[in-house]
Scaffold this motif. Structure first.
Motif, PDB file in Angstrom:
ATOM      1  N   VAL A  71      20.632  52.811  35.683  1.00 16.59           N
ATOM      2  CA  VAL A  71      20.063  52.041  34.575  1.00 16.59           C
ATOM      3  C   VAL A  71      18.596  51.795  34.891  1.00 16.59           C
ATOM      4  O   VAL A  71      18.261  51.321  35.976  1.00 16.59           O
ATOM      5  N   ASN A  72      17.713  52.131  33.930  1.00 18.38           N
ATOM      6  CA  ASN A  72      16.289  51.957  34.203  1.00 18.38           C
ATOM      7  C   ASN A  72      15.553  51.123  33.157  1.00 18.38           C
ATOM      8  O   ASN A  72      14.370  50.882  33.302  1.00 18.38           O
ATOM      9  N   LYS A  73      16.266  50.644  32.115  1.00 16.93           N
ATOM     10  CA  LYS A  73      15.607  49.785  31.140  1.00 16.93           C
ATOM     11  C   LYS A  73      16.657  48.943  30.413  1.00 16.93           C
ATOM     12  O   LYS A  73      17.690  49.445  29.996  1.00 16.93           O
ATOM     13  N   ILE A  74      16.367  47.650  30.285  1.00 17.95           N
ATOM     14  CA  ILE A  74      17.215  46.718  29.528  1.00 17.95           C
ATOM     15  C   ILE A  74      16.300  45.938  28.602  1.00 17.95           C
ATOM     16  O   ILE A  74      15.374  45.267  29.064  1.00 17.95           O
ATOM     17  N   ASP A  75      16.562  46.025  27.311  1.00 14.58           N
ATOM     18  CA  ASP A  75      15.765  45.299  26.315  1.00 14.58           C
ATOM     19  C   ASP A  75      14.268  45.517  26.502  1.00 14.58           C
ATOM     20  O   ASP A  75      13.469  44.597  26.388  1.00 14.58           O
ATOM     21  N   GLY A  76      13.884  46.745  26.842  1.00 10.52           N
ATOM     22  CA  GLY A  76      12.478  47.071  27.006  1.00 10.52           C
ATOM     23  C   GLY A  76      11.882  46.698  28.351  1.00 10.52           C
ATOM     24  O   GLY A  76      10.719  46.974  28.607  1.00 10.52           O
ATOM     25  N   ILE A  77      12.671  46.079  29.221  1.00 14.79           N
ATOM     26  CA  ILE A  77      12.194  45.688  30.553  1.00 14.79           C
ATOM     27  C   ILE A  77      12.693  46.727  31.563  1.00 14.79           C
ATOM     28  O   ILE A  77      13.885  47.026  31.611  1.00 14.79           O
ATOM     29  N   GLU A  78      11.778  47.295  32.334  1.00 17.48           N
ATOM     30  CA  GLU A  78      12.169  48.296  33.323  1.00 17.48           C
ATOM     31  C   GLU A  78      12.959  47.650  34.459  1.00 17.48           C
ATOM     32  O   GLU A  78      12.555  46.622  34.999  1.00 17.48           O
TER      33      GLU A  78
END
Length: 89
Positions: A3-10
């Motif tokens: 996983v490398n991004k959640i809700d636009g946050i890296e």
């Protein structure tokens, strides 16, 4: 899986361990509240990473643990002040 991004946050984690993803307001005390809750319940943190979109904005806390969490403990974390959303993988 990576996983490398959640809700636009890296972010950067695999989810290979029981993983708690906490979206919260970026303000003092939120990390202590979450880790204190886990500690009082006897949980050992294997890895922990913190990310944010900007100072005072939204933060994401990735907490990988050695053991699985109960639904009751997840609910307890969800109810902490400043927590916006909790996802458990």
């Amino acid at each position: 899986i990576k996983v490398n991004k959640i809700d636009g946050i890296e972010v950067n984690f695999s989810g290979s361990l029981p993983t708690l993803i906490v979206n919260n307001i970026d303000a003092p005390g939120h990390v202590a509240a979450v880790t204190g809750t886990l500690s009082r319940s006897g949980f050992n943190i294997a890895n922990m990473q913190l990310y944010r979109n900007k100072r005072g904005g939204t933060a994401v806390m990735i907490v990988e643990m050695d053991q699985k969490m109960s639904p009751e403990l997840i609910k307890e974390v969800e109810n902490l002040k400043g927590v916006l959303r909790v996802t458990y993988v």
